[in-house]
Design a protein around this motif. Structure first.
Motif, PDB file in Angstrom:
ATOM      1  N   THR A  53       0.834  -1.209   0.000  1.00 35.40           N
ATOM      2  CA  THR A  53       0.000   0.000   0.000  1.00 35.40           C
ATOM      3  C   THR A  53       0.866   1.256   0.000  1.00 35.40           C
ATOM      4  O   THR A  53       0.578   2.228  -0.708  1.00 35.40           O
ATOM      5  CB  THR A  53      -0.925   0.004   1.230  1.00 35.40           C
ATOM      6  N   GLU A  56       2.271   1.767  -3.403  1.00 36.38           N
ATOM      7  CA  GLU A  56       1.239   2.304  -4.303  1.00 36.38           C
ATOM      8  C   GLU A  56       1.034   3.796  -4.067  1.00 36.38           C
ATOM      9  O   GLU A  56       0.908   4.585  -5.013  1.00 36.38           O
ATOM     10  CB  GLU A  56      -0.073   1.555  -4.093  1.00 36.38           C
ATOM     11  N   LYS A  57       0.995   4.183  -2.789  1.00 34.78           N
ATOM     12  CA  LYS A  57       0.777   5.597  -2.467  1.00 34.78           C
ATOM     13  C   LYS A  57       1.929   6.470  -2.949  1.00 34.78           C
ATOM     14  O   LYS A  57       1.753   7.663  -3.174  1.00 34.78           O
ATOM     15  CB  LYS A  57       0.605   5.764  -0.955  1.00 34.78           C
ATOM     16  N   GLY A  86     -10.858  11.320  -9.804  1.00 36.11           N
ATOM     17  CA  GLY A  86      -9.848  10.365  -9.360  1.00 36.11           C
ATOM     18  C   GLY A  86      -8.568  10.987  -8.849  1.00 36.11           C
ATOM     19  O   GLY A  86      -7.699  10.271  -8.336  1.00 36.11           O
ATOM     20  N   LYS A 128      -6.419   9.105  -6.190  1.00 37.43           N
ATOM     21  CA  LYS A 128      -7.109   8.542  -5.027  1.00 37.43           C
ATOM     22  C   LYS A 128      -6.911   7.031  -4.980  1.00 37.43           C
ATOM     23  O   LYS A 128      -6.654   6.459  -3.930  1.00 37.43           O
ATOM     24  CB  LYS A 128      -8.600   8.875  -5.089  1.00 37.43           C
ATOM     25  N   ASP A 129      -7.047   6.399  -6.115  1.00 40.14           N
ATOM     26  CA  ASP A 129      -6.779   4.970  -6.247  1.00 40.14           C
ATOM     27  C   ASP A 129      -5.526   4.814  -7.096  1.00 40.14           C
ATOM     28  O   ASP A 129      -5.547   5.097  -8.293  1.00 40.14           O
ATOM     29  CB  ASP A 129      -7.962   4.265  -6.919  1.00 40.14           C
ATOM     30  N   GLN A 131      -4.229   2.499  -8.500  1.00 41.82           N
ATOM     31  CA  GLN A 131      -4.406   1.628  -9.660  1.00 41.82           C
ATOM     32  C   GLN A 131      -4.897   2.410 -10.885  1.00 41.82           C
ATOM     33  O   GLN A 131      -4.802   1.928 -12.017  1.00 41.82           O
ATOM     34  CB  GLN A 131      -5.418   0.519  -9.327  1.00 41.82           C
ATOM     35  N   GLN A 132      -5.426   3.622 -10.641  1.00 43.85           N
ATOM     36  CA  GLN A 132      -5.941   4.453 -11.741  1.00 43.85           C
ATOM     37  C   GLN A 132      -4.903   5.458 -12.250  1.00 43.85           C
ATOM     38  O   GLN A 132      -5.231   6.349 -13.021  1.00 43.85           O
ATOM     39  CB  GLN A 132      -7.192   5.210 -11.263  1.00 43.85           C
ATOM     40  N   ASN A 164      -0.922  -7.017  -6.726  1.00 46.00           N
ATOM     41  CA  ASN A 164      -2.240  -7.665  -6.703  1.00 46.00           C
ATOM     42  C   ASN A 164      -2.109  -9.176  -6.637  1.00 46.00           C
ATOM     43  O   ASN A 164      -2.860  -9.852  -5.920  1.00 46.00           O
ATOM     44  CB  ASN A 164      -3.051  -7.264  -7.943  1.00 46.00           C
TER      45      ASN A 164
END
Length: 294
Positions: A53, A56-57, A86, A128-129, A131-132, A164
């Motif tokens: 996480t 990702e951030k 997003g 925000k996500d 993954q986007q 993932n």
């Protein structure tokens, strides 16, 4: 159900555990070993998930602005970025700030460009996500006065795929361990009940209801689950606290940080206790069903 009957069931369940001490020990041992494995794996996977996480951030988009853009265009572009679906955060960095960063990272010799700065104004964008990120990068790249959009194209997608996959594998292994634990404990409890088959038959023949026969066994399952969860909870608490206290001062950077001892261990211990009770009750319930038909 009357309080006197409940007290009788509780008393009988403890007496039964004492009368069948070896089988009780075997059942508690099975619960202890399986919950210790499950708990250790959960602790490892939750920390790896926290690391994933944080990675990702840390993914961000750098968008540089065309040299033809004036202050009004840049201000308008910033508003447009902030209103994009997003987008979590937009940070503006002038070309002077970009040069200061370069001097900090690579040395003061880049200060020669102070008088004639060749760098462009830039925006740093976080999704925000995470993954986007790729989708947002593609969208903002189509805006006017955008010179270049950089976010690690190709590498970011591979990174997210690996993260993932690791999460899915971890969840799958935890579920497999839980089913293995339920199978082992159910079989252990079933052996206990088989040894008491005659006792169950006599109770049924004298008119005992299914619930009257079943409840003491379910209570036994609860006690087995609780007693079996205590040792894993103690071992994991002591081990994780010591590991955390040893590694935390030695870990550098925000990415490689272990989850705080509290409330993390409270959550893990609560989960282990719940799983122990659930597995014990489920094992007793599934094992006694066929013996209730006399």
């Amino acid at each position: 159900m009357k309080a006197r009957t409940i007290r009788r069931h509780i008393r009988e369940s403890f007496k039964s555990l004492g009368r069948n001490s070896w089988m009780t020990f075997a059942s508690i041992s099975a619960v202890t070993v399986t919950l210790l494995l499950v708990g250790a794996f959960i602790v490892v996977m939750m920390n790896l998930n926290e690391l994933a996480t944080n990675i990702e951030k840390d993914v961000e988009i750098k968008m540089t602005v065309d040299l033809a853009a004036d202050k009004e265009v840049i201000s308008s572009l910033e508003e447009k970025l902030r209103s994009t679906d997003g987008v979590l955060e937009v940070i503006y960095s002038s070309n002077e700030e970009e040069l200061d960063k370069m001097m900090k990272d690579f040395g003061d010799e880049f200060g020669l460009f102070k008088q004639n700065n060749p760098l462009r104004h830039a925006f740093y964008i976080r999704a925000k996500d995470p993954q986007q990120t790729a989708a947002i990068a593609k969208e903002v790249g189509s805006f006017d006065y955008v010179y270049e959009v950089v976010y690690g194209e190709g590498k970011v997608e591979k990174l997210f795929n690996v993260l993932n996959l690791s999460r899915n594998i971890g969840i799958g292994l935890i579920i497999a361990l839980l089913f293995t634990a339920m199978f082992l404990i159910s079989n252990t409890i079933r052996i206990t009940i088989v040894a008491r088959k005659r006792e169950i038959e006599i109770m049924k023949l004298v008119g005992a209801t299914n619930n009257f026969v079943r409840i003491p066994f379910l209570l036994e399952g609860i006690w087995l689950g609780i007693f079996g969860a205590i040792l894993p909870m103690v071992i994991l608490t002591i081990s994780y606290t010591n590991i955390h206290n040893y590694l935390e001062p030695r870990l550098v950077g925000e990415l490689f940080q272990l989850l705080n001892v509290t409330p993390f261990l409270y959550q893990v211990n609560g989960l282990l206790l719940f799983m122990g009770i659930f597995i014990g009750v489920w094992g007793s319930f599934m094992s006694i069903r066929k013996f209730l038909k006399v």
